[in-house]
Design a protein around this motif. Structure first.
Motif, PDB file in Angstrom:
ATOM      1  N   LEU A  25       6.925  23.075  64.849  1.00 12.36           N
ATOM      2  CA  LEU A  25       6.834  23.294  63.401  1.00 12.36           C
ATOM      3  C   LEU A  25       8.383  22.459  62.736  1.00 12.36           C
ATOM      4  O   LEU A  25       8.432  21.829  61.992  1.00 12.36           O
ATOM      5  CB  LEU A  25       6.803  24.594  62.700  1.00 12.36           C
ATOM      6  CG  LEU A  25       6.230  24.784  61.292  1.00 12.36           C
ATOM      7  CD1 LEU A  25       5.182  23.880  60.882  1.00 12.36           C
ATOM      8  CD2 LEU A  25       5.920  26.259  60.994  1.00 12.36           C
ATOM      9  N   GLN A  85       5.267  26.999  69.223  1.00 14.96           N
ATOM     10  CA  GLN A  85       4.869  26.778  67.778  1.00 14.96           C
ATOM     11  C   GLN A  85       5.887  26.547  66.999  1.00 14.96           C
ATOM     12  O   GLN A  85       6.059  25.703  66.119  1.00 14.96           O
ATOM     13  CB  GLN A  85       4.171  27.940  67.318  1.00 14.96           C
ATOM     14  CG  GLN A  85       2.763  27.973  68.043  1.00 14.96           C
ATOM     15  CD  GLN A  85       2.932  29.174  69.270  1.00 14.96           C
ATOM     16  OE1 GLN A  85       3.951  29.344  69.782  1.00 14.96           O
ATOM     17  NE2 GLN A  85       1.845  29.669  69.679  1.00 14.96           N
ATOM     18  N   ALA A 143       0.894  26.882  57.986  1.00 16.38           N
ATOM     19  CA  ALA A 143       2.133  26.372  58.326  1.00 16.38           C
ATOM     20  C   ALA A 143       3.284  26.464  57.229  1.00 16.38           C
ATOM     21  O   ALA A 143       4.468  26.641  57.770  1.00 16.38           O
ATOM     22  CB  ALA A 143       1.797  24.747  58.575  1.00 16.38           C
ATOM     23  N   LYS A 150      -5.029  25.707  57.475  1.00 16.25           N
ATOM     24  CA  LYS A 150      -3.789  25.608  58.416  1.00 16.25           C
ATOM     25  C   LYS A 150      -2.609  25.031  57.546  1.00 16.25           C
ATOM     26  O   LYS A 150      -1.559  25.518  58.029  1.00 16.25           O
ATOM     27  CB  LYS A 150      -4.248  24.388  59.250  1.00 16.25           C
ATOM     28  CG  LYS A 150      -5.266  24.890  60.376  1.00 16.25           C
ATOM     29  CD  LYS A 150      -5.712  23.969  61.226  1.00 16.25           C
ATOM     30  CE  LYS A 150      -6.550  24.038  62.232  1.00 16.25           C
ATOM     31  NZ  LYS A 150      -6.765  23.058  63.303  1.00 16.25           N
TER      32      LYS A 150
END
Length: 102
Positions: free
Chosen positions: A79, A75, A25, A21
């Motif tokens: 972020l 998303q 990211a 993950k």
């Protein structure tokens, strides 16, 4: 006590999942930060740059804190928010009190 430890281990994601993950990211954040300043419209070699530019353009007009069906909107917003807040925390961190984030 052993049973409680086993339950906690089952609830926590594996190290491999966490690392996966984090890599995803980081890759996504790289493309977002690149797309913000990229001037190549159709000739950019960075995969995902053109579509990320569209999402960033959408974000300018999308009201925050509202559910949005636009692909990548929520998303990207999450972020960027996380990056900006961590960036601020890292700037204030010291040798004795470092900021670590995954």
């Amino acid at each position: 006590q052993q049973q409680q430890q086993q339950q906690q281990q089952q609830q926590q994601p594996s190290l491999q999942t966490v690392v996966g993950k984090a890599k995803l990211a980081a890759r996504s954040l790289f493309v977002i930060l690149h797309a913000q300043s990229c001037r190549n419209n159709s000739t950019c070699p960075i995969i995902g740059c053109a579509s990320t530019k569209k999402v960033l353009l959408h974000l300018r007009h999308c009201p925050p804190n509202s559910p949005c069906p636009h692909p990548g909107c929520s998303q990207t917003r999450k972020l960027l928010h996380h990056y900006r807040s961590c960036h601020s925390l890292r700037a204030r961190a010291s040798k004795h009190k470092p900021h670590q984030c995954l």
